[in-house]
Design an enzyme around this catalytic site. Sequence first.
Site, PDB file in Angstrom:
ATOM      1  N   ASP A  47      47.038  27.849  49.802  1.00 54.01           N
ATOM      2  CA  ASP A  47      46.149  27.476  49.177  1.00 54.01           C
ATOM      3  C   ASP A  47      46.265  28.073  47.337  1.00 54.01           C
ATOM      4  O   ASP A  47      45.905  27.262  46.385  1.00 54.01           O
ATOM      5  CB  ASP A  47      44.660  27.800  49.281  1.00 54.01           C
ATOM      6  N   GLY A  48      46.594  29.165  47.412  1.00 55.31           N
ATOM      7  CA  GLY A  48      46.921  30.067  46.354  1.00 55.31           C
ATOM      8  C   GLY A  48      48.105  29.128  45.572  1.00 55.31           C
ATOM      9  O   GLY A  48      47.739  29.304  44.255  1.00 55.31           O
ATOM     10  N   ASN A 118      38.779  26.749  41.956  1.00 54.25           N
ATOM     11  CA  ASN A 118      38.099  27.526  43.055  1.00 54.25           C
ATOM     12  C   ASN A 118      36.595  27.890  42.430  1.00 54.25           C
ATOM     13  O   ASN A 118      35.664  27.781  42.713  1.00 54.25           O
ATOM     14  CB  ASN A 118      38.757  28.621  43.449  1.00 54.25           C
ATOM     15  N   GLU A 119      36.825  28.941  41.342  1.00 54.83           N
ATOM     16  CA  GLU A 119      35.539  29.749  41.080  1.00 54.83           C
ATOM     17  C   GLU A 119      35.954  30.204  39.834  1.00 54.83           C
ATOM     18  O   GLU A 119      37.184  30.624  39.211  1.00 54.83           O
ATOM     19  CB  GLU A 119      35.299  30.597  41.847  1.00 54.83           C
ATOM     20  N   ARG A 144      21.829  42.714  38.068  1.00 56.82           N
ATOM     21  CA  ARG A 144      22.632  44.097  38.022  1.00 56.82           C
ATOM     22  C   ARG A 144      23.350  44.148  39.356  1.00 56.82           C
ATOM     23  O   ARG A 144      22.803  43.916  40.338  1.00 56.82           O
ATOM     24  CB  ARG A 144      21.486  45.256  37.918  1.00 56.82           C
ATOM     25  N   ALA A 181      27.679  42.099  44.980  1.00 58.84           N
ATOM     26  CA  ALA A 181      27.186  43.437  45.382  1.00 58.84           C
ATOM     27  C   ALA A 181      25.897  43.476  44.222  1.00 58.84           C
ATOM     28  O   ALA A 181      25.748  44.373  43.664  1.00 58.84           O
ATOM     29  CB  ALA A 181      27.998  44.632  45.207  1.00 58.84           C
TER      30      ALA A 181
HETATM   31  P1  NAP Z   1      45.331  35.498  47.335  1.00 62.66           P
HETATM   32  O1  NAP Z   1      45.002  36.871  47.352  1.00 62.66           O
HETATM   33  O2  NAP Z   1      46.540  35.215  47.916  1.00 62.66           O
HETATM   34  O3  NAP Z   1      44.160  34.727  48.000  1.00 62.66           O
HETATM   35  C1  NAP Z   1      43.445  34.996  48.668  1.00 62.66           C
HETATM   36  C2  NAP Z   1      43.052  34.124  49.930  1.00 62.66           C
HETATM   37  O4  NAP Z   1      42.006  33.199  49.391  1.00 62.66           O
HETATM   38  C3  NAP Z   1      44.383  33.542  50.411  1.00 62.66           C
HETATM   39  O5  NAP Z   1      44.241  33.700  51.601  1.00 62.66           O
HETATM   40  C4  NAP Z   1      44.450  32.037  50.123  1.00 62.66           C
HETATM   41  O6  NAP Z   1      45.007  31.290  50.821  1.00 62.66           O
HETATM   42  C5  NAP Z   1      42.792  31.750  50.078  1.00 62.66           C
HETATM   43  N1  NAP Z   1      42.381  30.708  49.253  1.00 62.66           N
HETATM   44  C6  NAP Z   1      42.431  30.325  48.196  1.00 62.66           C
HETATM   45  N2  NAP Z   1      41.720  29.330  47.779  1.00 62.66           N
HETATM   46  C7  NAP Z   1      41.020  29.003  48.783  1.00 62.66           C
HETATM   47  C8  NAP Z   1      39.801  27.915  49.268  1.00 62.66           C
HETATM   48  N3  NAP Z   1      39.553  27.093  48.447  1.00 62.66           N
HETATM   49  N4  NAP Z   1      39.556  28.009  50.547  1.00 62.66           N
HETATM   50  C9  NAP Z   1      39.822  28.986  51.372  1.00 62.66           C
HETATM   51  N5  NAP Z   1      40.779  30.122  51.127  1.00 62.66           N
HETATM   52  C10 NAP Z   1      41.134  30.267  49.639  1.00 62.66           C
HETATM   53  O7  NAP Z   1      45.122  35.095  45.773  1.00 62.66           O
HETATM   54  P2  NAP Z   1      45.483  33.552  45.582  1.00 62.66           P
HETATM   55  O8  NAP Z   1      46.496  32.867  46.549  1.00 62.66           O
HETATM   56  O9  NAP Z   1      46.268  33.759  44.077  1.00 62.66           O
HETATM   57  O10 NAP Z   1      44.392  32.789  45.164  1.00 62.66           O
HETATM   58  C11 NAP Z   1      43.460  33.092  44.330  1.00 62.66           C
HETATM   59  C12 NAP Z   1      41.708  33.182  44.872  1.00 62.66           C
HETATM   60  O11 NAP Z   1      42.060  33.991  45.723  1.00 62.66           O
HETATM   61  C13 NAP Z   1      40.962  33.107  43.876  1.00 62.66           C
HETATM   62  O12 NAP Z   1      40.606  31.976  43.465  1.00 62.66           O
HETATM   63  C14 NAP Z   1      39.915  33.827  44.887  1.00 62.66           C
HETATM   64  O13 NAP Z   1      39.055  32.486  45.412  1.00 62.66           O
HETATM   65  C15 NAP Z   1      40.446  34.560  45.926  1.00 62.66           C
HETATM   66  N6  NAP Z   1      40.251  35.777  46.183  1.00 62.66           N
HETATM   67  C16 NAP Z   1      39.354  36.261  47.280  1.00 62.66           C
HETATM   68  C17 NAP Z   1      38.846  37.504  47.261  1.00 62.66           C
HETATM   69  C18 NAP Z   1      38.132  37.913  48.141  1.00 62.66           C
HETATM   70  O14 NAP Z   1      37.755  37.065  49.248  1.00 62.66           O
HETATM   71  N7  NAP Z   1      37.232  39.201  48.144  1.00 62.66           N
HETATM   72  C19 NAP Z   1      39.330  38.611  46.177  1.00 62.66           C
HETATM   73  C20 NAP Z   1      40.053  37.811  45.293  1.00 62.66           C
HETATM   74  C21 NAP Z   1      40.225  36.575  45.088  1.00 62.66           C
HETATM   75  P3  NAP Z   1      46.569  30.885  50.995  1.00 62.66           P
HETATM   76  O15 NAP Z   1      47.058  32.343  51.732  1.00 62.66           O
HETATM   77  O16 NAP Z   1      46.568  29.810  51.811  1.00 62.66           O
HETATM   78  O17 NAP Z   1      47.298  31.011  49.761  1.00 62.66           O
HETATM   79 MN    MN Z   2      47.910  33.220  48.329  1.00 60.29          MN
END
Ligand code: NAP
Ligand code: MN
Length: 258
Positions: A47-48, A118-119, A144, A181
């Site tokens: 998804d990333g 995403n967000e 806050r 938080a």
């Molecule tokens: P990443 O660290 O590899 O992504 C974190 C996880 O989010 C990966 O497992 C990715 O899936 C999954 N993901 C991305 N979009 C998704 C969706 N729409 N629904 C369900 N899972 C999803 O970083 P990245 O691949 O560059 O993705 C960036 C995204 O990471 C941001 O948009 C944010 O949503 C997410 N993120 C999450 C957290 C958290 O949950 N605490 C923190 C920071 C960022 P894949 O393994 O298939 O790529």
């Molecule tokens: Mn990823």
Amino acid sequence: MFMKKYAIIAKRDEKSEKLKTKLKDALDRTLEYDEEEPDIVISVGGDGTMLYSVHRYIDKLESVSFVGIHTGTLGFYTDYLSDEWQQLVLDIQMKDPEIVERDLLEVHYHEDVFYALNEMRIENNRRSQVIDVYISDEYLETFRGNGLLVCTSSGSTAYNKSIYGALLSPHMRAMELSEIAGINHNAYRCLGSSLILDETKYILLNTLNYRNSVLCVDLDSIELTDNELVEVYLSDRTVRFLDYREVSFIERLKRAFL
Ligand code: NAP
Ligand code: MN
């Protein structure tokens, strides 16, 4: 068939690079490879990787459609698994897909406009972040905490899920505001629940102490430099996905989380 030119964006790992080569060898017989002006973009990875692919073509969304193949488990933006790559090739060559649109958030800050599939979020992990929140022209609260996140329905299963936001059916035209938080005690109050808004609403965030606070949009981030408003809208622009086969949202939830 309506499409002629295609591109493949692959995650930088061996499995995805190899799959890209196989897909390209098969598709080059009938389609033209063109990374600059493709009609169809195949995202190979997770998804990333799809997030990255969409941002790679963010200025061309009106002419590009996306399809994803996952090299891990099935994702939310990917409809094929790696061992189904030949089916994907056949579908692209033979089938007329449905076009399914997904929403984008439009984030305005200074003169800039950013798009989020995403967000977006304003985050600070050094000091408590104070943010005045307005829903359209109405004041809601002074938040806050570590920060606030606004996601689309298809982004609700990503970061938003980790902070216990609700999961939204992916083609609902809505945005969801969730707290990261939030501080909630006798002196400070914040809503404490995620807030789901329809498309007629927009969100204004006024960051009062902006030092160390970061504005993140999907994969990108910038430092906030002053307390100018950050405005979040559901955009009129959308991302078009090629829907060759229906993969249900419930099935995706089960495969990803259960
Ligand atoms: P990443 O660290 O590899 O992504 C974190 C996880 O989010 C990966 O497992 C990715 O899936 C999954 N993901 C991305 N979009 C998704 C969706 N729409 N629904 C369900 N899972 C999803 O970083 P990245 O691949 O560059 O993705 C960036 C995204 O990471 C941001 O948009 C944010 O949503 C997410 N993120 C999450 C957290 C958290 O949950 N605490 C923190 C920071 C960022 P894949 O393994 O298939 O790529
Ligand atoms: Mn990823």
